[in-house]
Enzyme design. Structure first.
Site, mmCIF file in Angstrom:
data_model
loop_
_atom_site.group_PDB
_atom_site.id
_atom_site.type_symbol
_atom_site.label_atom_id
_atom_site.label_comp_id
_atom_site.label_asym_id
_atom_site.label_seq_id
_atom_site.Cartn_x
_atom_site.Cartn_y
_atom_site.Cartn_z
ATOM 1 N N SER A 116 -9.178 5.565 14.682
ATOM 2 C CA SER A 116 -10.550 5.843 14.264
ATOM 3 C C SER A 116 -10.767 7.509 14.716
ATOM 4 C CB SER A 116 -11.335 5.311 15.651
ATOM 5 O OG SER A 116 -12.700 5.520 15.482
ATOM 6 N N LEU A 151 -12.193 11.634 10.553
ATOM 7 C CA LEU A 151 -12.151 12.730 9.560
ATOM 8 C C LEU A 151 -12.316 14.182 10.266
ATOM 9 C CD1 LEU A 151 -13.726 11.342 6.490
ATOM 10 C CD2 LEU A 151 -11.270 12.227 6.721
ATOM 11 N N ASN A 167 -7.067 15.836 -0.073
ATOM 12 C CA ASN A 167 -7.955 14.559 -0.046
ATOM 13 C C ASN A 167 -9.276 15.029 0.395
ATOM 14 O OD1 ASN A 167 -8.636 12.431 2.273
ATOM 15 N ND2 ASN A 167 -6.850 11.414 0.912
ATOM 16 N N CYS A 219 -12.401 5.626 3.561
ATOM 17 C CA CYS A 219 -12.407 5.968 4.967
ATOM 18 C C CYS A 219 -13.171 5.047 5.783
ATOM 19 C CB CYS A 219 -12.856 7.156 5.356
ATOM 20 S SG CYS A 219 -12.496 7.655 7.076
ATOM 21 N N ASN A 230 -5.971 2.716 1.333
ATOM 22 C CA ASN A 230 -6.264 3.276 2.561
ATOM 23 C C ASN A 230 -5.958 2.137 3.825
ATOM 24 O OD1 ASN A 230 -7.601 4.863 4.468
ATOM 25 N ND2 ASN A 230 -8.414 6.109 3.002
ATOM 26 N N GLY A 234 0.457 1.116 8.937
ATOM 27 C CA GLY A 234 1.862 0.890 9.595
ATOM 28 C C GLY A 234 2.432 -0.361 8.810
ATOM 29 N N GLY A 263 1.145 2.426 2.422
ATOM 30 C CA GLY A 263 0.939 1.191 3.198
ATOM 31 C C GLY A 263 2.097 0.839 3.868
ATOM 32 N N GLY A 264 2.372 1.413 4.978
ATOM 33 C CA GLY A 264 3.251 0.833 5.752
ATOM 34 C C GLY A 264 4.762 1.216 5.499
HETATM 35 C C1 LIG Z 1 -4.096 8.797 11.932
HETATM 36 C C2 LIG Z 1 -4.439 8.559 10.624
HETATM 37 C C3 LIG Z 1 -5.138 9.305 9.872
HETATM 38 C C4 LIG Z 1 -5.522 9.325 8.534
HETATM 39 N N1 LIG Z 1 -6.374 10.085 7.957
HETATM 40 C C5 LIG Z 1 -6.613 9.693 6.549
HETATM 41 C C6 LIG Z 1 -7.539 10.959 5.796
HETATM 42 O O1 LIG Z 1 -8.103 11.642 6.254
HETATM 43 N N2 LIG Z 1 -7.865 10.610 4.695
HETATM 44 C C7 LIG Z 1 -7.333 9.306 3.790
HETATM 45 O O2 LIG Z 1 -7.666 9.247 2.771
HETATM 46 N N3 LIG Z 1 -6.468 8.506 4.604
HETATM 47 C C8 LIG Z 1 -6.328 8.938 5.904
HETATM 48 N N4 LIG Z 1 -5.499 8.009 6.550
HETATM 49 C C9 LIG Z 1 -4.752 6.660 5.642
HETATM 50 C C10 LIG Z 1 -3.429 7.112 5.259
HETATM 51 O O3 LIG Z 1 -3.357 8.242 4.547
HETATM 52 C C11 LIG Z 1 -2.652 5.841 4.749
HETATM 53 O O4 LIG Z 1 -3.722 5.418 3.363
HETATM 54 C C12 LIG Z 1 -2.800 4.778 5.417
HETATM 55 O O5 LIG Z 1 -2.538 4.874 6.721
HETATM 56 C C13 LIG Z 1 -1.685 3.533 4.936
HETATM 57 O O6 LIG Z 1 -0.432 4.378 4.788
HETATM 58 P P1 LIG Z 1 0.691 4.149 6.212
HETATM 59 O O7 LIG Z 1 0.591 2.660 6.564
HETATM 60 O O8 LIG Z 1 1.977 4.556 5.704
HETATM 61 O O9 LIG Z 1 0.155 4.995 7.354
HETATM 62 C C14 LIG Z 1 -5.021 8.057 7.747
HETATM 63 C C15 LIG Z 1 -4.152 7.449 8.619
HETATM 64 C C16 LIG Z 1 -3.925 7.473 9.920
HETATM 65 C C17 LIG Z 1 -2.803 6.496 10.414
#
Ligand SMILES: Cc1cc2nc3c(=O)[nH]c(=O)nc-3n(C[C@H](O)[C@H](O)[C@H](O)COP(=O)(O)O)c2cc1C
Ligand SMILES: Cc1cc2nc3c(=O)[nH]c(=O)nc-3n(C[C@H](O)[C@H](O)[C@H](O)COP(=O)(O)OP(=O)(O)OC[C@H]3O[C@@H](n4cnc5c(N)ncnc54)[C@H](O)[C@@H]3O)c2cc1C
Ligand SMILES: Cc1cc2nc3c(=O)[nH]c(=O)nc-3n(C[C@H](O)[C@H](O)[C@H](O)COP(=O)(O)OP(=O)(O)OC[C@H]3O[C@@H](n4cnc5c(N)ncnc54)[C@H](O)[C@@H]3O)c2cc1C
Ligand SMILES: Cc1cc2nc3c(=O)[nH]c(=O)nc-3n(C[C@H](O)[C@H](O)[C@H](O)COP(=O)(O)O)c2cc1C
Ligand code: FES
Ligand code: FES
Lengths: 272, 304, 304, 272
Positions: free
Chosen positions: B71, B74, B100, B131, B193, B218, B244-245
């Site tokens: 959480s 942004l 982004n 988001c 996302n 994750g 995603g993960g």
């Molecule tokens: C700590 C954190 C911050 C994130 N901030 C953004 C962001 O600013 N803009 C966005 O589009 N996605 C954001 N995401 C989403 C990631 O870009 C991604 O879409 C999502 O985490 C799924 O991928 P992952 O499982 O590899 O993390 C964020 C994710 C995490 C964990």
């Protein structure tokens, strides 16, 4: 610029200090070489490549042997990660990321502290907040400073590292919640009592639970004692990337990030 | 890296199909200390808003089984701060930059697009309509075809940069949303996302996060993300950035086989700073083992 | 078990708020060998259809990080087989039985409801409008308010039994769907069923499951399930049976604090046959530690 | 009725047979007491309460010592679970669910087999398919039967348990893919060659990869040799609850469930 290493080390000692407090010593020469008092290390507590637990776990450096290439962490078992960490066997590999964050500012580096012939330094520890103080005390004593430690814990058996810190030449005052009545049972009461008794210090460092830090901050502010705090916050990366470890700034709006702006901060910089 | 991983996305030549996911890579500075950023096809930077944002109050992270709820809200220096303070570093490193962007209103998105249009060093925009961590706007734009299409249309008008639209997984029919943003001129689709999730502290008996909900990412979400990439790849003809993960080269390969031209690595960077180089090496070996001459030959090949 | 866990659901007195989740407990026979089934508030049996079903061809299970994808495809003996061969056992054990029903058409649902109405030993029906593993019907009914309401209305007309409707998590707005089934006379809402997920075999380069997609369950989905229970609890006034990844008493407590009157344990039974008794013991101690006299006092208390 | 136990046992031996094949021996007296040849056990390979890996892992009983209260599993490391299992240390706890499924039907229990003065039994193993044969061969030899084993593997170093099975008095013929050319390199070719050479058997048991089982089934059918197969399928519960471990029935429509209807089945009952 300190350089951060993601290093596969080897566990070289596992100590059980109390039924719930443990010390793990790791040979990871690249991390140990640059570790400073008050910095921390992120440790992968589960099996290599395991997703349980997912995140690395942050721990303060409790011992640093740069030449020997080892460091230790002192911790209480509170959940999955620490439970796994204590069960890793000597000889096993362990991956760690560090050294991380900003450590303690020593008196000679510190501007906040007034000039004093032989500055007198106070350490205040609550519970596992003792962890980063051994390396700090060693540095302070090496600089010829007079160091006192106020140290509170729930049980007297929880007073880890007490003997070793005394052996460094510190004046150590302890309190526990067991000895209710006799003397202060909370370290913040002990702090107030010490100051009320007329003891004077030039600089204080505190580490412990949030509530304790905020009480120590109040007392130090009243006695105009410059104070550094070692903070904890939930973390993911430890690198300043995820922005997850926020801590409210005192003056301007917005947040510090404990992993890079801290974990050690000046008390007046943060809202607690 | 050899030629095996090079690819082309919306007119850009990329050294590899592996990108960073927004918000899990900062502006690249920290990872530059671990390896050469040119390993990445592109750096997707932390989400940028028109004005600087401090982010959310209270605890921001919760670990869950094989997952992470965030959480952050942004937190970012705003578009001007980004251009002045972060972009020059990335430009100098010579890695393509995908910015982004997030807005509270459709107009904020288009204002961001206008501002970033033509800024040297910016290769592409990723329109974050997903988001979950901001009160207004954000995910709401990604929840229906109409609102997703509306934002895309407006942004499209204000920039000549290639556009990728980042979809929310918290929807019934992600393929339709993908189609409607494609129709409005999106050159690419990014997904997923984070999934909306929450945690409750059984001792305090309160939600752990101030905003109650946060975004789950994750390894835990990978099966869902992969399914959505598969669905979208069957519905649109623009390229897909799948995420995603993704934590290993096998995960990355699954997304590519499902139809993603590129993949983005998010949470895994937070657990292992070398996640991206390790994935690149694994993918390159995989291409060789498959007897292919380029990763491009494998895109979508599980759909045959 | 003491009085601390007893509760009341739609007129039934339950010995505990902990139920089995459909499809992860068979018809109770196997677990009866490990402990007394009366520990459970009720046994929710494997999904029943009008006619017997053989289930899906090919591999049916894929392990994922902290999760499990299944593609069982509602293998079951059909409603007559269930009544003749499985129900007598459960009746004899003296545990309330909730029958999970699935149809290919709305008429099949109502036919099932009619057939089960008044059958001794059947305490409640769980209308599964969210099975991702059958081609027609199944999840499709749970995807929109209209279709969910339609099935509920028809089933409601054909039975006097209490009805719980089991919702799909693969939707944009689960609270609206919950509201529409409540309006049509659902006495209770069950959620969540599995999330649609998939896996690809990088060696064969094919989806692992014959049906491409399967249903994701287990600890991985808990944050999403908990969020949806929270959302639905804020939208309806009927009781909620919360589920999705519950593996420990802490997980169960989170769902109860979020507003679930009962919880159901699915995948965890497959990993530990004593999952349910362990959760019951933990919950009872939790009630005591919280200084409450009954688990009922804690329902929804994180919402305060 | 066998009763299934979910038991916390203790690892009492870890053997490395080849760089990728291991044997783990577990003291779990309640499971060991009732285990029969051909049955299997579901093992939690990760740390207690860990979600990685989530599911228990099924393994055939490779040794059963009912009186000593121990059993062993013989396995190849193929993924997360087996990698963790081989690293569990002697003395560590390990949770297992078993005995599970239906084991081998011994000749005296079998109706399919014609009457024969001293029945001659054939075992056919491919790779890790050898695992359940030691307890089976022990039982067969104890009943005074003549037992032959055809055993194929990729490398000759992969031929685990060969010496021990020979020591029971079995006639053992091995083949590996290394010795291409000389003699049959696949165990199914070896089987065909054996039968072509005029060897006659009254009953056969086979365990190994799906493709091998289906080839063995064809050969046995042609020579009217009754055959039992030990099957593998992806599993979750091992108890017949989840219906995940389906295997197509040969005659009627529908599925068997390998965990309860198997893992041992008569070859003619299943489609392969
Ligand atoms: C700590 C954190 C911050 C994130 N901030 C953004 C962001 O600013 N803009 C966005 O589009 N996605 C954001 N995401 C989403 C990631 O870009 C991604 O879409 C999502 O985490 C799924 O991928 P992952 O499982 O590899 O993390 C964020 C994710 C995490 C964990
Ligand atoms: C900079 C820093 C230094 C620390 N130094 C020490 C130390 O030297 N000794 C020590 O005993 N503890 C220390 N802690 C706290 C330590 O990180 C936690 O006790 C540990 O992460 C708990 O992990 P777990 O898996 O056992 O617990 P769980 O409760 O299962 O952990 C769940 C999640 O919460 C996080 N978490 C839990 N407690 C804390 C906490 N107090 N602070 C931050 N995150 C937490 C975990 O990292 C994990 O992500 C420090 C924390 C920080 C931020
Ligand atoms: C009844 C039965 C008896 C078995 N006996 C043996 C034995 O004695 N020795 C031996 O080496 N292996 C045996 N296997 C196979 C063994 O279960 C797998 O090798 C093991 O589960 C792999 O786990 P992993 O985590 O290392 O691999 P991963 O590939 O990481 O496992 C991922 C998932 O797939 C499953 N899986 C992978 N391979 C198989 C397989 N071949 N069969 C069923 N599920 C699989 C795992 O259980 C897990 O759920 C048996 C399988 C069954 C069904
Ligand atoms: C193997 C398996 C079979 C299932 N079969 C059914 C079913 O027949 N009917 C149904 O409504 N849900 C079925 N489900 C969904 C569960 O009841 C439950 O909603 C879901 O798994 C989430 O809970 P969990 O994470 O505790 O498993 C099944 C789940 C699994 C894992
Ligand atoms: S832990 Fe990621 S920014 Fe501090
Ligand atoms: S593994 Fe669950 S029924 Fe066989």
């Amino acid at each position: 610029m300190v350089s951060i290493k993601f290093e596969q080390g080897t566990v070289i000692a596992q100590e059980t200090l109390t039924p719930s407090i443990f010390r793990t010593t790791i040979h990871a020469p690249n991390i140990a070489a640059e570790a400073l008092p008050g910095q921390f290390v992120n440790i992968k507590c589960g099996a290599p490549a395991s997703y349980d637990p997912l995140l690395l776990r942050p721990f303060s450096f409790n011992r640093i042997d740069s030449e020997g290439g080892t460091f230790s962490v002192l911790y209480r078992v509170v959940g999955r990660g620490t439970e796994l960490l204590r069960h890793i066997r000597v000889g096993d590999k362990l991956t760690a990321l560090g050294p991380l964050g900003k450590g303690f500012v020593l008196p000679e580096q510190s501007k906040q502290m007034g000039p004093a012939a032989k500055p007198s330094v106070l350490l205040v520890a609550g519970g596992m907040g003792i962890a980063p103080f051994y390396p700090l005390a060693t540095a302070l004593v090496t600089h010829g400073l007079e160091v006192s430690l106020l140290y509170g814990a729930r049980l007297s058996s929880d007073l880890a590292d007490k003997t070793e810190l005394k052996a460094l030449g510190l004046r150590v005052l302890c309190c526990t919640e067991e000895q209710r009545g006799e003397c202060p049972s909370l370290v913040t009461d002990l702090l107030q009592a010490t100051i009320d008794a007329g003891d004077r210090f030039d600089l204080a460092y505190a580490c412990g639970p949030r509530g304790m830090l905020s009480a120590v901050k109040r007392v130090c502010k009243d006695s105009e004692l410059p104070l550094q705090l070692s903070l904890e916050e939930h973390m993911a990366c430890g690198l300043g990337v995820c922005l997850g470890c926020s801590c409210e700034r005192a003056s301007d709006e917005g947040y510090w990030h404990v992993c890079t702006d801290g974990p050690v901060v000046w008390a007046e910089e943060v809202k607690l | 890296m050899s030629e095996k991983l090079t690819t082309a996305l919306c007119g850009m030549s990329l050294s590899s199909p592996v990108l960073s996911a927004s918000g899990c890579y900062g502006y690249g500075r920290e990872f530059d200390k671990f390896y050469d950023l040119r390993l990445l096809g592109a750096v997707v930077v932390k989400g940028i808003t028109l004005r600087p944002r401090h982010g959310n109050a209270g605890r921001r992270l919760v670990e869950t089984p094989a997952g992470l709820i965030n959480s952050i809200g942004l937190e970012n220096p705003g578009v001007e701060g980004f251009i002045a303070e972060e972009l020059p570093f990335l430009r100098e490193k010579g890695v393509p930059v995908i910015v982004n962007i997030s807005g509270n209103t459709a107009e904020e998105y288009s204002e961001l697009a206008r501002r970033l249009d033509g800024v040297p060093g910016v290769s592409m925009l990723e329109v974050n309509i997903s988001c979950p961590n901001v009160k207004q706007g954000g995910m709401a734009f990604g929840a229906t075809c109409e609102s997703a299409a509306g934002v895309t249309r407006l942004v499209r008008r204000h920039t000549a940069l290639p556009l990728t639209v980042k979809l929310s997984p918290n929807v019934t029919d992600i393929a339709s949303i993908a189609k409607s943003v494609e129709e409005e001129g999106a050159d690419c689709i990014s997904l997923i996302n984070t999934l909306l999730g929450m945690a409750i502290d059984v001792d305090t008996k309160r939600p752990v996060l101030n905003n109650t909900f946060g975004g789950l990412s994750g390894p835990a979400v990978k099966p869902i993300a992969l399914r959505m990439v598969w669905q979208v790849a069957g519905a649109v003809s623009v390229p897909i950035i799948g995420m995603g993960g993704i934590s290993s080269w096998q995960d990355a390969a699954e997304f590519i086989l499902a139809g993603a031209l590129c993949v983005a690595v998010g949470t895994a960077n937070l657990l292992n700073p070398y996640a991206i180089p390790e994935i690149c090496i694994g993918l390159e070996e995989y291409v060789t083992r498959q007897g292919a001459s380029s990763i491009r030959e494998l895109v979508g090949s599980a759909r045959a």
